[in-house]
Design a protein around this motif. Sequence first.
Motif, PDB file in Angstrom:
ATOM      1  N   TYR A 124       0.827  -1.024   0.002  1.00 29.77           N
ATOM      2  CA  TYR A 124       0.487  -0.352  -0.007  1.00 29.77           C
ATOM      3  C   TYR A 124       1.007   1.108  -0.178  1.00 29.77           C
ATOM      4  CZ  TYR A 124      -3.520   3.313   1.179  1.00 29.77           C
ATOM      5  OH  TYR A 124      -4.851   3.929   1.357  1.00 29.77           O
ATOM      6  N   LEU A 125       1.885   1.501   0.663  1.00 30.40           N
ATOM      7  CA  LEU A 125       3.234   2.253   0.572  1.00 30.40           C
ATOM      8  C   LEU A 125       3.236   2.685  -0.844  1.00 30.40           C
ATOM      9  CD1 LEU A 125       4.283   4.408   2.119  1.00 30.40           C
ATOM     10  CD2 LEU A 125       6.212   2.528   2.744  1.00 30.40           C
ATOM     11  N   VAL A 126       3.804   2.259  -1.696  1.00 31.21           N
ATOM     12  CA  VAL A 126       4.692   1.997  -2.721  1.00 31.21           C
ATOM     13  C   VAL A 126       3.334   2.025  -3.381  1.00 31.21           C
ATOM     14  CG1 VAL A 126       5.649   0.728  -4.807  1.00 31.21           C
ATOM     15  CG2 VAL A 126       6.379   0.069  -2.426  1.00 31.21           C
ATOM     16  N   VAL A 127       2.253   1.876  -3.595  1.00 28.87           N
ATOM     17  CA  VAL A 127       0.847   2.284  -4.142  1.00 28.87           C
ATOM     18  C   VAL A 127       1.129   3.897  -3.812  1.00 28.87           C
ATOM     19  CG1 VAL A 127      -1.300   2.202  -4.942  1.00 28.87           C
ATOM     20  CG2 VAL A 127      -0.034  -0.218  -5.040  1.00 28.87           C
ATOM     21  N   GLN A 128      -0.057   4.107  -3.025  1.00 30.19           N
ATOM     22  CA  GLN A 128       0.841   5.797  -2.889  1.00 30.19           C
ATOM     23  C   GLN A 128       1.033   6.637  -3.412  1.00 30.19           C
ATOM     24  OE1 GLN A 128      -2.767   4.979  -2.573  1.00 30.19           O
ATOM     25  NE2 GLN A 128      -3.168   6.533  -1.216  1.00 30.19           N
ATOM     26  N   ALA A 129       2.482   5.808  -2.821  1.00 28.09           N
ATOM     27  CA  ALA A 129       3.252   7.262  -3.226  1.00 28.09           C
ATOM     28  C   ALA A 129       3.673   7.298  -4.830  1.00 28.09           C
ATOM     29  CB  ALA A 129       4.411   6.406  -2.687  1.00 28.09           C
ATOM     30  N   SER A 130       3.190   5.964  -5.461  1.00 32.15           N
ATOM     31  CA  SER A 130       3.638   5.947  -7.123  1.00 32.15           C
ATOM     32  C   SER A 130       2.261   6.995  -7.410  1.00 32.15           C
ATOM     33  CB  SER A 130       3.307   4.566  -7.489  1.00 32.15           C
ATOM     34  OG  SER A 130       4.507   3.870  -7.178  1.00 32.15           O
ATOM     35  N   TRP A 164       3.025   2.689 -14.507  1.00 30.85           N
ATOM     36  CA  TRP A 164       3.667   4.503 -14.895  1.00 30.85           C
ATOM     37  C   TRP A 164       4.698   4.910 -14.451  1.00 30.85           C
ATOM     38  CZ3 TRP A 164       4.837   8.882 -12.515  1.00 30.85           C
ATOM     39  CH2 TRP A 164       4.834   9.710 -12.924  1.00 30.85           C
ATOM     40  N   ALA A 165       5.216   4.711 -12.886  1.00 32.97           N
ATOM     41  CA  ALA A 165       6.275   4.569 -12.597  1.00 32.97           C
ATOM     42  C   ALA A 165       6.710   3.753 -12.397  1.00 32.97           C
ATOM     43  CB  ALA A 165       5.850   4.417 -10.731  1.00 32.97           C
ATOM     44  N   MET A 166       7.015   2.489 -13.546  1.00 33.94           N
ATOM     45  CA  MET A 166       8.248   1.728 -13.760  1.00 33.94           C
ATOM     46  C   MET A 166       9.058   2.048 -14.821  1.00 33.94           C
ATOM     47  SD  MET A 166       6.325  -2.335 -14.069  1.00 33.94           S
ATOM     48  CE  MET A 166       5.788  -2.161 -11.714  1.00 33.94           C
ATOM     49  N   VAL A 167       7.793   3.076 -15.628  1.00 35.30           N
ATOM     50  CA  VAL A 167       8.561   3.641 -16.977  1.00 35.30           C
ATOM     51  C   VAL A 167       8.689   4.825 -16.689  1.00 35.30           C
ATOM     52  CG1 VAL A 167       7.412   4.297 -19.173  1.00 35.30           C
ATOM     53  CG2 VAL A 167       6.638   2.422 -18.613  1.00 35.30           C
ATOM     54  N   HIS A 168       8.425   5.689 -15.507  1.00 38.77           N
ATOM     55  CA  HIS A 168       8.858   7.441 -16.032  1.00 38.77           C
ATOM     56  C   HIS A 168       9.787   7.758 -14.243  1.00 38.77           C
ATOM     57  CE1 HIS A 168       5.908   8.326 -19.462  1.00 38.77           C
ATOM     58  NE2 HIS A 168       5.002   7.588 -19.001  1.00 38.77           N
ATOM     59  N   GLY A 169      10.003   6.857 -13.470  1.00 33.85           N
ATOM     60  CA  GLY A 169      10.314   6.753 -12.549  1.00 33.85           C
ATOM     61  C   GLY A 169      12.197   6.624 -12.422  1.00 33.85           C
ATOM     62  N   ASP A 170      12.778   6.171 -11.779  1.00 28.18           N
ATOM     63  CA  ASP A 170      13.924   5.701 -12.114  1.00 28.18           C
ATOM     64  C   ASP A 170      14.165   3.981 -11.485  1.00 28.18           C
ATOM     65  OD1 ASP A 170      16.384   5.143 -10.668  1.00 28.18           O
ATOM     66  OD2 ASP A 170      17.300   6.619 -10.145  1.00 28.18           O
ATOM     67  N   GLN A 216       7.493  -3.876  -9.821  1.00 27.16           N
ATOM     68  CA  GLN A 216       7.243  -5.037 -10.366  1.00 27.16           C
ATOM     69  C   GLN A 216       6.710  -6.484  -9.292  1.00 27.16           C
ATOM     70  OE1 GLN A 216      10.824  -6.324 -12.429  1.00 27.16           O
ATOM     71  NE2 GLN A 216      10.235  -5.230 -14.309  1.00 27.16           N
ATOM     72  N   GLN A 217       7.113  -5.876  -7.799  1.00 28.93           N
ATOM     73  CA  GLN A 217       7.130  -7.446  -6.397  1.00 28.93           C
ATOM     74  C   GLN A 217       5.924  -6.631  -6.316  1.00 28.93           C
ATOM     75  OE1 GLN A 217       7.766  -5.793  -2.736  1.00 28.93           O
ATOM     76  NE2 GLN A 217       6.072  -6.893  -2.591  1.00 28.93           N
ATOM     77  N   VAL A 218       5.513  -5.384  -6.363  1.00 34.29           N
ATOM     78  CA  VAL A 218       4.544  -4.616  -5.440  1.00 34.29           C
ATOM     79  C   VAL A 218       2.794  -5.530  -7.027  1.00 34.29           C
ATOM     80  CG1 VAL A 218       3.030  -3.238  -5.090  1.00 34.29           C
ATOM     81  CG2 VAL A 218       5.251  -3.200  -4.452  1.00 34.29           C
TER      82      VAL A 218
END
Length: 260
Positions: free
Chosen positions: A185-191, A211-217, A225-227
Amino acid sequence: MLNPHPTRYAELNGVLHVLVTGAQQALGESFVGAYVQGSFALGAGDLHSDCDFVVAVRGRPDAAQEAALRALHRDLPDRDGHWFGHLEGSYAVAADLRSVDGLGREWLYVDHGHVEMTWSTHCNQPWTRWVLREHGITLVGPCPVELVGAVPDEVLRGSARTGLASLVDDIASWCPSDVAWCQRYLVVQASRCLYTVRTGEVASKRDALRWAMVHGDPRWRPLLQQVLADRDLGLDPQDPPRPGSLEAAREFAAYVAAEA
Protein backbone atom coordinates in the motif's frame (compact mmCIF):
# COMPACT_ATOMS: atom_id res chain seq x y z
CA MET A 1 -33.86 4.91 -14.77
CA LEU A 2 -31.13 2.94 -13.02
CA ASN A 3 -28.07 2.12 -15.13
CA PRO A 4 -28.36 -1.69 -15.63
CA HIS A 5 -24.71 -2.35 -16.53
CA PRO A 6 -22.39 0.05 -14.68
CA THR A 7 -19.62 -2.57 -14.29
CA ARG A 8 -18.58 -5.81 -15.99
CA TYR A 9 -19.68 -7.88 -12.99
CA ALA A 10 -23.33 -8.88 -13.08
CA GLU A 11 -23.36 -9.66 -9.35
CA LEU A 12 -21.90 -6.25 -8.48
CA ASN A 13 -24.45 -4.55 -10.72
CA GLY A 14 -27.19 -6.26 -8.74
CA VAL A 15 -25.64 -5.17 -5.46
CA LEU A 16 -25.44 -1.57 -6.67
CA HIS A 17 -29.13 -1.78 -7.59
CA VAL A 18 -29.92 -2.86 -4.02
CA LEU A 19 -27.74 -0.07 -2.63
CA VAL A 20 -29.36 2.62 -4.75
CA THR A 21 -32.95 1.55 -4.14
CA GLY A 22 -32.23 1.30 -0.42
CA ALA A 23 -30.70 4.79 -0.40
CA GLN A 24 -33.66 6.19 -2.31
CA GLN A 25 -36.07 4.72 0.21
CA ALA A 26 -34.03 6.07 3.13
CA LEU A 27 -33.58 9.57 1.71
CA GLY A 28 -36.83 10.22 -0.13
CA GLU A 29 -36.85 13.56 -1.92
CA SER A 30 -33.39 14.36 -0.57
CA PHE A 31 -31.88 11.79 -2.95
CA VAL A 32 -30.15 13.47 -5.93
CA GLY A 33 -28.09 10.79 -7.67
CA ALA A 34 -25.76 7.83 -7.20
CA TYR A 35 -22.35 7.22 -8.78
CA VAL A 36 -19.48 4.76 -8.92
CA GLN A 37 -16.05 6.33 -8.45
CA GLY A 38 -12.63 4.93 -7.51
CA SER A 39 -11.01 2.03 -9.34
CA PHE A 40 -14.13 0.97 -11.24
CA ALA A 41 -14.61 4.51 -12.54
CA LEU A 42 -10.96 4.53 -13.64
CA GLY A 43 -11.47 1.29 -15.58
CA ALA A 44 -9.29 -0.81 -13.28
CA GLY A 45 -11.77 -2.45 -10.89
CA ASP A 46 -11.53 -6.21 -10.49
CA LEU A 47 -12.33 -8.93 -7.95
CA HIS A 48 -9.58 -7.64 -5.65
CA SER A 49 -11.05 -4.11 -5.57
CA ASP A 50 -13.69 -2.57 -3.39
CA CYS A 51 -16.45 -0.66 -5.15
CA ASP A 52 -16.43 3.03 -4.27
CA PHE A 53 -19.70 4.91 -4.49
CA VAL A 54 -21.03 8.40 -3.86
CA VAL A 55 -24.69 9.20 -3.28
CA ALA A 56 -25.46 12.90 -3.67
CA VAL A 57 -28.07 14.32 -1.28
CA ARG A 58 -29.79 17.70 -1.13
CA GLY A 59 -28.73 18.33 2.45
CA ARG A 60 -27.13 16.68 5.43
CA PRO A 61 -29.35 13.68 6.32
CA ASP A 62 -31.72 14.36 9.19
CA ALA A 63 -31.98 11.99 12.15
CA ALA A 64 -34.55 9.70 10.52
CA GLN A 65 -32.67 9.55 7.22
CA GLU A 66 -29.36 8.87 8.97
CA ALA A 67 -30.92 6.07 11.02
CA ALA A 68 -32.35 4.50 7.86
CA LEU A 69 -29.00 4.68 6.06
CA ARG A 70 -27.19 3.17 9.04
CA ALA A 71 -29.71 0.31 9.11
CA LEU A 72 -29.17 -0.26 5.38
CA HIS A 73 -25.41 -0.50 5.72
CA ARG A 74 -25.59 -2.76 8.76
CA ASP A 75 -27.67 -5.16 6.68
CA LEU A 76 -25.80 -5.19 3.35
CA PRO A 77 -22.54 -6.94 4.40
CA ASP A 78 -24.52 -9.87 5.86
CA ARG A 79 -26.21 -10.68 2.58
CA ASP A 80 -25.01 -13.55 0.41
CA GLY A 81 -22.56 -12.69 -2.34
CA HIS A 82 -19.03 -11.37 -2.65
CA TRP A 83 -19.81 -7.74 -3.45
CA PHE A 84 -22.15 -6.97 -0.56
CA GLY A 85 -19.06 -6.93 1.67
CA HIS A 86 -16.97 -4.78 -0.65
CA LEU A 87 -18.80 -1.46 -0.86
CA GLU A 88 -17.28 1.79 0.35
CA GLY A 89 -18.62 5.29 -0.01
CA SER A 90 -20.26 8.46 1.25
CA TYR A 91 -23.48 10.43 1.14
CA ALA A 92 -22.26 13.72 -0.28
CA VAL A 93 -24.09 16.99 0.29
CA ALA A 94 -24.70 18.41 -3.19
CA ALA A 95 -23.79 21.97 -2.18
CA ASP A 96 -20.37 20.75 -1.01
CA LEU A 97 -19.69 19.26 -4.44
CA ARG A 98 -20.15 22.49 -6.37
CA SER A 99 -16.71 23.96 -5.64
CA VAL A 100 -13.48 23.26 -3.83
CA ASP A 101 -14.78 25.40 -0.97
CA GLY A 102 -16.66 22.28 0.14
CA LEU A 103 -13.59 20.06 0.24
CA GLY A 104 -12.81 18.48 3.60
CA ARG A 105 -16.34 18.65 5.01
CA GLU A 106 -17.56 15.50 6.71
CA TRP A 107 -20.09 13.25 5.02
CA LEU A 108 -21.82 10.12 6.27
CA TYR A 109 -19.40 7.34 5.26
CA VAL A 110 -19.18 3.56 5.31
CA ASP A 111 -15.73 1.97 5.15
CA HIS A 112 -14.94 -1.12 3.11
CA GLY A 113 -16.43 -4.17 4.82
CA HIS A 114 -17.71 -2.24 7.83
CA VAL A 115 -21.25 -2.23 9.18
CA GLU A 116 -21.14 0.99 11.20
CA MET A 117 -21.13 4.34 9.42
CA THR A 118 -19.13 7.37 10.56
CA TRP A 119 -18.92 11.04 9.67
CA SER A 120 -15.72 11.37 7.67
CA THR A 121 -13.84 13.43 5.08
CA HIS A 122 -12.61 10.23 3.40
CA CYS A 123 -14.51 10.72 0.12
CA ASN A 124 -14.34 14.52 0.15
CA GLN A 125 -10.76 14.97 -0.99
CA PRO A 126 -9.36 16.54 -4.18
CA TRP A 127 -8.45 13.20 -5.79
CA THR A 128 -11.82 11.54 -5.08
CA ARG A 129 -13.63 14.66 -6.27
CA TRP A 130 -11.55 14.67 -9.50
CA VAL A 131 -12.29 11.00 -10.23
CA LEU A 132 -16.01 11.51 -9.59
CA ARG A 133 -16.24 14.51 -11.93
CA GLU A 134 -13.96 13.27 -14.71
CA HIS A 135 -14.71 9.53 -14.71
CA GLY A 136 -17.66 8.85 -12.41
CA ILE A 137 -20.17 6.25 -13.61
CA THR A 138 -23.76 7.41 -13.21
CA LEU A 139 -26.04 4.83 -11.61
CA VAL A 140 -28.99 7.21 -11.57
CA GLY A 141 -29.28 10.99 -11.59
CA PRO A 142 -27.62 13.87 -13.43
CA CYS A 143 -24.20 13.58 -15.07
CA PRO A 144 -21.37 14.14 -12.54
CA VAL A 145 -20.13 17.26 -14.33
CA GLU A 146 -23.50 18.86 -13.61
CA LEU A 147 -23.05 18.33 -9.87
CA VAL A 148 -19.31 18.45 -9.25
CA GLY A 149 -17.19 21.55 -9.70
CA ALA A 150 -13.81 21.25 -11.38
CA VAL A 151 -10.78 20.62 -9.17
CA PRO A 152 -8.07 23.13 -10.16
CA ASP A 153 -4.75 21.62 -11.17
CA GLU A 154 -2.86 23.35 -8.37
CA VAL A 155 -5.26 21.97 -5.75
CA LEU A 156 -4.85 18.40 -6.99
CA ARG A 157 -1.06 18.59 -7.25
CA GLY A 158 -0.79 20.40 -3.92
CA SER A 159 -2.79 17.74 -2.10
CA ALA A 160 -0.50 15.05 -3.51
CA ARG A 161 2.63 16.89 -2.37
CA THR A 162 1.15 17.45 1.09
CA GLY A 163 0.24 13.78 1.40
CA LEU A 164 3.74 12.67 0.45
CA ALA A 165 5.32 14.73 3.22
CA SER A 166 3.79 12.49 5.92
CA LEU A 167 2.87 9.39 3.90
CA VAL A 168 5.08 6.89 5.73
CA ASP A 169 3.99 8.01 9.20
CA ASP A 170 0.33 8.30 8.20
CA ILE A 171 0.18 4.73 6.88
CA ALA A 172 2.19 3.38 9.83
CA SER A 173 -0.36 4.90 12.22
CA TRP A 174 -3.08 2.44 11.11
CA CYS A 175 -1.38 -0.23 8.98
CA PRO A 176 1.06 -2.56 10.82
CA SER A 177 4.56 -2.72 9.31
CA ASP A 178 4.67 -6.51 9.74
CA VAL A 179 1.81 -7.02 7.24
CA ALA A 180 2.78 -7.41 3.57
CA TRP A 181 -0.32 -5.59 2.35
CA CYS A 182 0.83 -2.45 4.18
CA GLN A 183 4.21 -2.54 2.42
CA ARG A 184 2.45 -2.77 -0.92
CA TYR A 185 0.00 0.00 0.00
CA LEU A 186 2.86 2.39 0.79
CA VAL A 187 4.45 1.82 -2.62
CA VAL A 188 1.12 2.17 -4.40
CA GLN A 189 0.19 5.42 -2.67
CA ALA A 190 3.62 6.93 -3.29
CA SER A 191 3.32 6.00 -6.98
CA ARG A 192 -0.15 7.52 -7.25
CA CYS A 193 1.00 10.75 -5.60
CA LEU A 194 3.95 11.06 -7.97
CA TYR A 195 1.68 10.43 -10.93
CA THR A 196 -0.64 13.22 -9.80
CA VAL A 197 2.19 15.68 -9.19
CA ARG A 198 3.64 15.01 -12.65
CA THR A 199 0.40 14.82 -14.67
CA GLY A 200 -2.29 16.72 -12.76
CA GLU A 201 -4.56 13.67 -12.96
CA VAL A 202 -5.41 10.60 -10.85
CA ALA A 203 -4.53 7.02 -11.83
CA SER A 204 -5.68 3.66 -10.54
CA LYS A 205 -3.31 1.70 -8.33
CA ARG A 206 -2.26 -0.65 -11.12
CA ASP A 207 -1.82 2.11 -13.69
CA ALA A 208 0.20 4.26 -11.27
CA LEU A 209 2.61 1.38 -10.63
CA ARG A 210 3.06 0.76 -14.34
CA TRP A 211 3.54 4.47 -15.00
CA ALA A 212 6.19 4.69 -12.28
CA MET A 213 8.08 1.78 -13.86
CA VAL A 214 8.35 3.74 -17.09
CA HIS A 215 8.80 7.29 -15.81
CA GLY A 216 10.60 6.76 -12.50
CA ASP A 217 14.20 5.89 -11.72
CA PRO A 218 14.90 2.38 -13.14
CA ARG A 219 16.37 1.24 -9.82
CA TRP A 220 12.84 1.05 -8.39
CA ARG A 221 11.48 -1.29 -11.08
CA PRO A 222 12.09 -4.53 -9.10
CA LEU A 223 10.17 -3.09 -6.14
CA LEU A 224 7.32 -1.87 -8.35
CA GLN A 225 7.17 -5.24 -10.13
CA GLN A 226 7.03 -7.03 -6.78
CA VAL A 227 4.13 -4.91 -5.59
CA LEU A 228 2.27 -5.35 -8.87
CA ALA A 229 2.84 -9.12 -8.86
CA ASP A 230 1.73 -9.47 -5.22
CA ARG A 231 -1.40 -7.36 -5.58
CA ASP A 232 -3.68 -10.35 -6.07
CA LEU A 233 -2.62 -11.77 -2.69
CA GLY A 234 -4.97 -9.34 -0.97
CA LEU A 235 -4.95 -8.53 2.73
CA ASP A 236 -3.73 -11.33 5.01
CA PRO A 237 -2.83 -10.10 8.53
CA GLN A 238 -0.58 -13.14 8.97
CA ASP A 239 1.43 -12.54 5.78
CA PRO A 240 4.72 -10.69 6.49
CA PRO A 241 6.49 -8.50 3.92
CA ARG A 242 9.14 -10.08 1.73
CA PRO A 243 12.63 -9.72 3.28
CA GLY A 244 13.91 -6.20 2.72
CA SER A 245 10.77 -5.04 0.96
CA LEU A 246 9.51 -2.78 3.74
CA GLU A 247 12.81 -0.92 3.90
CA ALA A 248 12.76 -0.58 0.11
CA ALA A 249 9.20 0.74 0.24
CA ARG A 250 10.17 3.42 2.75
CA GLU A 251 13.18 4.41 0.65
CA PHE A 252 10.95 4.62 -2.42
CA ALA A 253 8.50 6.88 -0.56
CA ALA A 254 11.41 9.18 0.41
CA TYR A 255 12.59 9.24 -3.21
CA VAL A 256 9.10 10.17 -4.42
CA ALA A 257 8.74 12.92 -1.81
CA ALA A 258 12.05 14.41 -2.96
CA GLU A 259 11.02 14.17 -6.62
CA ALA A 260 7.70 15.86 -5.93
